[in-house]
Design an enzyme around this catalytic site. Structure first.
Site, PDB file in Angstrom:
ATOM      1  CB  THR A 151      11.220 -12.595  37.962  1.00  0.00           C
ATOM      2  OG1 THR A 151      12.009 -11.407  37.835  1.00  0.00           O
ATOM      3  CG2 THR A 151      10.537 -12.880  36.627  1.00  0.00           C
ATOM      4  CG  LEU A 172      13.683 -19.775  39.744  1.00  0.00           C
ATOM      5  CD1 LEU A 172      15.172 -19.945  39.459  1.00  0.00           C
ATOM      6  CD2 LEU A 172      13.148 -20.973  40.511  1.00  0.00           C
ATOM      7  CG  HIS A 173      15.027 -13.621  36.822  1.00  0.00           C
ATOM      8  ND1 HIS A 173      14.511 -12.476  37.393  1.00  0.00           N
ATOM      9  CD2 HIS A 173      16.320 -13.693  37.235  1.00  0.00           C
ATOM     10  CE1 HIS A 173      15.447 -11.869  38.112  1.00  0.00           C
ATOM     11  NE2 HIS A 173      16.541 -12.597  38.023  1.00  0.00           N
ATOM     12  CG  ASP A 174      14.973 -17.232  32.404  1.00  0.00           C
ATOM     13  OD1 ASP A 174      14.500 -16.099  32.196  1.00  0.00           O
ATOM     14  OD2 ASP A 174      16.171 -17.511  32.202  1.00  0.00           O
ATOM     15  CB  CYS A 223       8.051 -16.487  35.853  1.00  0.00           C
ATOM     16  SG  CYS A 223       8.495 -16.215  37.586  1.00  0.00           S
TER      17      CYS A 223
END
Length: 313
Positions: free
Chosen positions: A196, A242-244, A246
């Site tokens: 991420t 931008l983690h989630d 992914c």
């Protein structure tokens, strides 16, 4: 067209959770059976409200939202208002939701859905602490072999931690729940900080959302403007990770990611390294390879997908 993939999104919105939810709701390949809220980035009373706000922003007020665990299994709740703001969705001015919160508890909904749907057809997509998922497994162990897979955002190995030197926030908040999930035997796809942190919301990428000229595009840009400020200062980068989203992107285009099957264990004893995800990347041990751990991403392809789908809303 192939039948839409059935998913449950377990979430603690969170600006990056919000973008992940928008991506899922904009994608006809996915059948979002429900959103289950958990305490994490902010307390449960805010995360369940934020989930409903995002459904309404997407024009999908028929989406079912369930409230779940108010705190981790055994530890006090740690939240992240310093990253996400007081509401968890600071940035755009989103109205109070008018859609109703479901009366059923999130854990009951997860158990009931997995037992009712055909075996191997429902994917769980946790974007926050794993409390609801662990509670569902504890409540009804028979759900575990019925799960198609669990695609989650959490942990780190080469990048280690973002809330402590060795722990990523989602795992750190409820390491005991993470331990239950990783030991369960359910197939896991893991999106750690290692991948991420390569998906950066640069100014040019955010501008693509703003120039859509739509309510959703503008709100997405405002969410990311607020969210990235903390990580830009922390990491010295143009944009924050931008983690989630992914998690959802992997369901839509797995070819954007690469990784390998590894044994992953969760530290639950040492306060120094509490919540660390110990990834046997080099297969040094003979532990079961219980997770497909992602390490690389085609960031341009990822943001192209995100931009194209958000533009549909």
């Amino acid at each position: 067209m192939a039948e839409a993939r059935k998913i449950i999104i377990d979430t603690d919105p969170g600006q990056d959770d919000a973008v992940a939810i928008l991506l899922a709701l904009a994608s006809p390949e996915l059948d979002v059976l429900g959103l289950t809220a958990v305490a994490g980035n902010v307390p449960l009373a805010l995360t369940e409200k934020n989930a409903r706000k995002i459904c309404e922003l997407a024009g999908r007020p028929e989406t079912r939202v369930f409230a779940g665990a108010v705190r981790p299994l055994t530890r006090p709740l740690v939240t992240a208002e310093h990253v996400h703001g007081r509401t968890g969705l600071d940035g755009p001015e989103l109205p109070e939701p008018t859609m109703k919160l479901e009366t059923q508890h999130a854990v009951d909904f997860i158990v009931e859905t997995l037992m009712a749907e055909p075996e191997g057809t429902v994917t769980l997509c946790p974007l926050g602490p794993l409390t609801n998922i662990a509670l569902a497994m504890i409540r009804e162990p028979a759900i575990v072999p019925r799960i198609r897979e669990i695609v989650l955002m959490g942990g780190g190995y080469f990048e280690q931690g973002n809330v402590t030197p060795s722990a990523e926030f989602n795992i750190y908040v409820d390491p005991q729940a993470a331990d239950v999930v990783y030991r369960s035997g359910a197939p896991i796809v893991m999106m750690p900080l290692d991948v991420t942190h390569k998906a950066l919301t640069t100014k040019a990428r955010i501008e693509r959302f703003r120039t859509m000229g739509t309510r959703v595009g503008t709100a997405t840009a405002q969410l990311l403007d607020f969210f990235e400020r903390f990580d830009e200062e922390k990491y010295g980068t143009d944009g924050g990770p931008l983690h989630d989203p992914c998690v959802i992107a992997w369901l839509l285009k797995p070819e954007l990611f690469s990784g390998r099957q590894c044994n992953v264990q969760i530290e639950t004893v040492s306060e120094l390294t509490m919540g660390a995800t110990v990834v046997d990347w080099w297969n040094i041990t003979d532990g079961p390879r219980n997770a497909l751990v992602m390490r690389d991403i085609d960031a341009e392809g990822f943001f192209a997908l995100l931009t194209e789908r958000i533009a549909r809303l």
